[in-house]
Write an enzyme that holds these catalytic residues in place. Sequence first.
Site, short mmCIF file in Angstrom:
data_model
loop_
_atom_site.label_atom_id
_atom_site.label_comp_id
_atom_site.label_asym_id
_atom_site.label_seq_id
_atom_site.Cartn_x
_atom_site.Cartn_y
_atom_site.Cartn_z
N GLU A 22 0.79 -1.23 0.00
CA GLU A 22 0.00 0.00 0.00
C GLU A 22 0.83 1.28 0.00
O GLU A 22 0.77 2.09 0.94
CB GLU A 22 -0.95 0.01 1.20
CG GLU A 22 -1.99 -1.07 1.15
CD GLU A 22 -3.07 -0.95 2.21
OE1 GLU A 22 -4.07 -1.65 2.11
OE2 GLU A 22 -2.90 -0.13 3.15
N GLU A 44 -5.65 -8.32 0.84
CA GLU A 44 -6.24 -7.94 2.13
C GLU A 44 -7.72 -7.72 1.94
O GLU A 44 -8.15 -7.04 1.00
CB GLU A 44 -5.64 -6.65 2.69
CG GLU A 44 -4.25 -6.77 3.26
CD GLU A 44 -3.77 -5.45 3.90
OE1 GLU A 44 -4.62 -4.67 4.38
OE2 GLU A 44 -2.56 -5.23 3.90
#
Length: 415
Positions: free
Chosen positions: A156, A335
């Site tokens: 991320e 995720e």
Amino acid sequence: MSDFLWGVSTSAFQIEGAFDAGGRGPSVWDEFTPIRDDDNASVACDHYNRWREDVALMTQLGVNAYRFSIAWPRIQPSGKGPVNAEGLDFYDRLVDALVDVGIAPVVTLYHWDTPLELEAEGGWLNRDIADRFADYTALVANRLADRVKLWIPINEPAMVTLQGYAIGEHAPGKALLFDALPTAHHLNLAHGRAVEVLRSFNAQAVGTANNHTPAWPATPNDVAAAEAYSEIHNWLYADPVLSGRYPDAVADLLPIQDGDLQVIHQPLDFYGVNYYNPTRLKSPSEGNPLPFELVEIDEYPLTNFGWPVVPSGLSEIITTLRERHPNLPPVYVTESGCSFPHEVEDTERIAYLDGHLKAALEAGVDGYFVWSLLDNFEWESGYSQRFGLVHVDFETQRRTPRDSFHWYRKVISGE
């Protein structure tokens, strides 16, 4: 679906604890905490000492893949120089234990815990960090490349730039707004350098894990605001990695040097999507230096974090990715999860995961990783948010599988 990866995800800083053990150096998050209620991650889930118990939980769960991160400060306490053998030995034992029970190790090299000394030299604002990251990658790959199934260099990068350097909610706590954009390029460059290194060690499969969110305009007049947000959150990271170019609106704001985009645009074996919720945008009000403002999405159920539960947003963003990048490699949901406070009976988490898993399967993904195996230290929210399939009593470290744990076990086994 014999090759489908059923997994769970964690990150080093959020579960390991043991700040002073095994030669680990300090990270930016060590300095950024304590935060809410004086919470800090010095113990967290004590995974550094209890990892065998956690591998046993995964074996009971029946997953065939475990995504975890390696703490850069455990490998290089200052972010550069020789390897800290004791730190690398810890991950070597963990990888061996996973392989022994048939769980594929999925390694994230960087999940936000920048060595503090590198941050003092500018952190991700300093282009040199890409070279340091490549050196670190080589140290890890030299030991683990023969057994790790999937490699994710950076988790991320959007959150590092936006929350860490643009608005200061995350470590290192800088509020630079658009002056944070060089970090995006340096993160992308570090990704590319790491891919090159991993290939040189014959890594089995290399990809990425980007946080993605559908950007919804609040009204037909807010399309430009939604597009501006999506370029910064989604495409600033996906486009250069997948197509070798930046979105036109931000390209001139980045410190690109000759050859950088060729380094960033490496062939990938998979693309990881981290998804939690969509985002709604409107045009900025007077005095707002940004080209958008966030608007609450209140017509859907909310998690304990206040995030809207929208499974269709996951399939929407995967569809958008494939339309924008027709050569998109196989996709894993790296995720997917939610925060709810229940100790054992977490029917809301089951409903969330059931909806998102169905959306992922309909989108044709090759793997699904629940965030998270354990309740953990949830960054700026400390221990106030619980994402785990397993409840953790942070005073006693007792682990108790929730109903969602048993639900996921049945899904995996096909019961």
